[in-house]
Design a protein around this motif. Structure first.
Motif, PDB file in Angstrom:
ATOM      1  N   ALA A  34      40.579  22.355  95.901  1.00 41.50           N
ATOM      2  CA  ALA A  34      40.751  21.796  97.133  1.00 41.50           C
ATOM      3  C   ALA A  34      42.024  21.113  97.192  1.00 41.50           C
ATOM      4  O   ALA A  34      42.484  20.195  96.367  1.00 41.50           O
ATOM      5  N   ALA A  35      43.040  21.282  98.348  1.00 42.92           N
ATOM      6  CA  ALA A  35      44.372  20.607  98.314  1.00 42.92           C
ATOM      7  C   ALA A  35      44.135  19.594  99.376  1.00 42.92           C
ATOM      8  O   ALA A  35      43.307  19.517  99.897  1.00 42.92           O
ATOM      9  N   ALA A  36      45.122  18.297  99.014  1.00 43.84           N
ATOM     10  CA  ALA A  36      45.001  17.374 100.028  1.00 43.84           C
ATOM     11  C   ALA A  36      45.331  17.869 101.581  1.00 43.84           C
ATOM     12  O   ALA A  36      45.909  18.681 101.495  1.00 43.84           O
ATOM     13  N   VAL A  37      44.612  16.888 102.373  1.00 45.58           N
ATOM     14  CA  VAL A  37      44.995  17.417 103.880  1.00 45.58           C
ATOM     15  C   VAL A  37      46.234  16.826 104.208  1.00 45.58           C
ATOM     16  O   VAL A  37      46.636  15.851 103.807  1.00 45.58           O
ATOM     17  N   PRO A  38      46.906  18.095 104.818  1.00 48.06           N
ATOM     18  CA  PRO A  38      48.289  17.602 105.133  1.00 48.06           C
ATOM     19  C   PRO A  38      48.517  16.689 106.171  1.00 48.06           C
ATOM     20  O   PRO A  38      47.487  16.483 107.105  1.00 48.06           O
ATOM     21  N   ALA A  39      49.543  15.804 106.305  1.00 48.15           N
ATOM     22  CA  ALA A  39      49.734  14.691 107.190  1.00 48.15           C
ATOM     23  C   ALA A  39      49.588  15.191 108.677  1.00 48.15           C
ATOM     24  O   ALA A  39      49.176  14.511 109.500  1.00 48.15           O
ATOM     25  N   VAL A  85      51.203   8.409 103.230  1.00 44.26           N
ATOM     26  CA  VAL A  85      52.064   8.464 104.208  1.00 44.26           C
ATOM     27  C   VAL A  85      51.216   8.908 105.556  1.00 44.26           C
ATOM     28  O   VAL A  85      51.747   8.545 106.713  1.00 44.26           O
ATOM     29  N   ALA A  86      50.461   9.783 105.540  1.00 46.05           N
ATOM     30  CA  ALA A  86      49.769  10.277 106.703  1.00 46.05           C
ATOM     31  C   ALA A  86      48.919   9.145 107.183  1.00 46.05           C
ATOM     32  O   ALA A  86      48.716   8.822 108.366  1.00 46.05           O
ATOM     33  N   SER A  87      48.469   8.135 106.351  1.00 44.23           N
ATOM     34  CA  SER A  87      47.390   7.041 106.863  1.00 44.23           C
ATOM     35  C   SER A  87      48.596   6.304 107.616  1.00 44.23           C
ATOM     36  O   SER A  87      48.093   5.717 108.545  1.00 44.23           O
ATOM     37  N   LEU A  88      49.840   5.841 107.110  1.00 38.86           N
ATOM     38  CA  LEU A  88      50.860   5.133 107.878  1.00 38.86           C
ATOM     39  C   LEU A  88      51.179   5.726 108.998  1.00 38.86           C
ATOM     40  O   LEU A  88      51.431   4.920 109.917  1.00 38.86           O
ATOM     41  N   LEU A  89      51.352   7.105 109.122  1.00 32.46           N
ATOM     42  CA  LEU A  89      51.870   7.504 110.381  1.00 32.46           C
ATOM     43  C   LEU A  89      50.511   7.467 111.387  1.00 32.46           C
ATOM     44  O   LEU A  89      50.787   7.195 112.532  1.00 32.46           O
ATOM     45  N   ALA A  90      49.218   7.671 110.838  1.00 33.22           N
ATOM     46  CA  ALA A  90      48.164   7.373 111.788  1.00 33.22           C
ATOM     47  C   ALA A  90      48.119   5.973 112.610  1.00 33.22           C
ATOM     48  O   ALA A  90      47.783   5.902 113.642  1.00 33.22           O
ATOM     49  N   LEU A  91      48.703   5.078 111.734  1.00 31.87           N
ATOM     50  CA  LEU A  91      48.543   3.655 112.196  1.00 31.87           C
ATOM     51  C   LEU A  91      49.652   3.637 113.450  1.00 31.87           C
ATOM     52  O   LEU A  91      49.635   2.612 113.989  1.00 31.87           O
ATOM     53  N   GLN A 148      47.892  17.611 109.726  1.00 35.01           N
ATOM     54  CA  GLN A 148      46.346  18.056 110.216  1.00 35.01           C
ATOM     55  C   GLN A 148      45.822  16.796 110.780  1.00 35.01           C
ATOM     56  O   GLN A 148      44.743  16.649 111.459  1.00 35.01           O
ATOM     57  N   VAL A 149      46.141  15.467 110.035  1.00 32.15           N
ATOM     58  CA  VAL A 149      45.347  14.175 110.068  1.00 32.15           C
ATOM     59  C   VAL A 149      45.964  13.561 111.398  1.00 32.15           C
ATOM     60  O   VAL A 149      45.169  13.292 112.156  1.00 32.15           O
ATOM     61  N   ILE A 150      47.078  13.867 111.676  1.00 32.03           N
ATOM     62  CA  ILE A 150      47.863  13.201 112.833  1.00 32.03           C
ATOM     63  C   ILE A 150      47.277  14.201 114.108  1.00 32.03           C
ATOM     64  O   ILE A 150      46.864  13.646 115.370  1.00 32.03           O
ATOM     65  N   ALA A 151      47.292  15.349 114.015  1.00 35.40           N
ATOM     66  CA  ALA A 151      46.757  16.370 115.113  1.00 35.40           C
ATOM     67  C   ALA A 151      45.250  15.966 115.271  1.00 35.40           C
ATOM     68  O   ALA A 151      44.789  15.875 116.518  1.00 35.40           O
ATOM     69  N   SER A 152      44.542  15.830 114.225  1.00 35.55           N
ATOM     70  CA  SER A 152      43.010  15.062 114.452  1.00 35.55           C
ATOM     71  C   SER A 152      42.799  13.857 115.229  1.00 35.55           C
ATOM     72  O   SER A 152      41.976  13.848 116.315  1.00 35.55           O
ATOM     73  N   LEU A 153      43.714  13.065 114.854  1.00 30.29           N
ATOM     74  CA  LEU A 153      43.520  11.668 115.541  1.00 30.29           C
ATOM     75  C   LEU A 153      44.066  11.783 116.849  1.00 30.29           C
ATOM     76  O   LEU A 153      43.499  11.142 117.801  1.00 30.29           O
TER      77      LEU A 153
END
Length: 321
Positions: free
Chosen positions: A51-56, A8-14, A58-63
């Motif tokens: 280690a927990a999965a990176v929250p969506a 989901v995070a990857s799709l949101l990043a796109l 956080q990924v969006i904020a980073s990109l």
């Protein structure tokens, strides 16, 4: 669940809108990377994996942050862009600043020319004392030798001095003409004319090939003139001091001088004083001239560097490179 979160995070990043191909590549790369990340996450035992999965978010904020940085860099590059006309305007401003220093040089050159002419006439007048001094030096060990340590070379000293002073006069007059041409052309520069960039480029090359060359030549000639002055003054001062304390000099060199010893002594003393005063004034002005030459040389080289850039940017000047 973790794999779904990452996908989901990857799709949101796109879906992030970016004008930069670099941000799009980063989002595209995130999708194929999701599967191995998910497999690695599910393969870890629950007890061992901390280690927990990176929250969506956080990924969006980073990109998003990366996208903003790229936009800032693009704006910075756009603000740094400059045209050949703008570079020419900067060179034009520097040329006008340099013209002010050249005007100051020209004021001093008139004094140098006067000094060189005065020195040329007096070297001929000093020649008889140099000749007499070479005779006296055989018995008066305190007297300095005027030319390269050889008393017998006094005639060569005088003739070389005359040639050197003559060359100095020629260099000064030539540079006066060159510098006047430079100042006149700088004053005529007009940014409103369509040929302004070309005129600035031509004037920059003139400054490098003609003005600087003439400036350095005058500097070299004036150094030689200063050395001749120092050498003559040293000899005359020592000779004047010697004849003031003994009559032996006059007795042994009577055939080379006038019969009136008092007149000779007076002339020698006055000539020595005049040369000393004029030499001091000359050296003070030469220091100022030398400073302007040392300042102008790197300025002109900087102008040439900018002009090379203008010619590489503007197709109209490409053939002039």
């Amino acid at each position: 669940m973790q794999a779904k979160t990452i996908i989901v995070a990857s799709l949101l990043a796109l879906t992030i809108t970016s004008p930069f191909s670099y941000a799009q590549d980063a989002a595209t790369t995130a999708a194929p990377a999701a599967a191995p990340i998910a497999a690695a996450a599910t393969a870890l035992p629950a007890a061992a994996g901390t280690a927990a999965a990176v929250p969506a978010e956080q990924v969006i904020a980073s990109l998003t942050k990366e996208n903003a940085l790229l936009q800032e860099r693009l704006k910075a590059l756009e603000s740094c862009s400059i045209t050949s006309a703008e570079l020419a305007a900067r060179n034009s401003k520097r040329l006008k600043e340099m013209a002010g220093d050249v005007r100051a040089q020209r004021q001093g050159l008139a004094d140098f020319e006067g000094y060189v002419k005065w020195m040329s006439g007096h070297v001929a007048g000093y020649s008889k004392y140099l000749a007499a001094g070479s005779v006296a030096a055989r018995f008066a060990k305190v007297l300095p030798i005027p030319y390269a340590g050889q008393a017998s070379m006094f005639t060569k000293f005088v003739s070389d001095a005359a040639v050197s002073l003559g060359a100095s006069s020629v260099s000064i007059n030539k540079y006066l003409a060159t510098s006047q041409q430079f100042v006149t052309r700088v004053d005529a520069l007009d940014p409103a004319r369509p040929t302004h960039t070309q005129e600035v480029s031509d004037l920059t090359r003139f400054a490098d090939q003609d003005l600087l060359k003439g400036m350095l030549e005058v500097q070299d000639r004036l150094v030689t003139t200063s050395q001749l002055t120092t050498s003559s003054l040293s000899f005359l001062e020592s000779l004047n001091h010697y004849v003031g304390s003994t009559d032996e000099y006059w007795a042994k060199t009577k055939s080379l001088l006038k019969s009136d010893d008092k007149a000779e002594k007076s002339f020698l003393s006055e000539s020595t004083t005049a040369l000393r005063n004029k030499a001091q004034a000359f050296n003070a002005k030469f220091i100022l001239f030398d400073a302007t030459v040392k300042k102008a040389a790197p300025q002109i080289k900087s102008l040439v560097a900018y002009d090379d850039l203008i010619r590489s940017m503007d197709p109209r000047f490409a053939k002039l490179r």
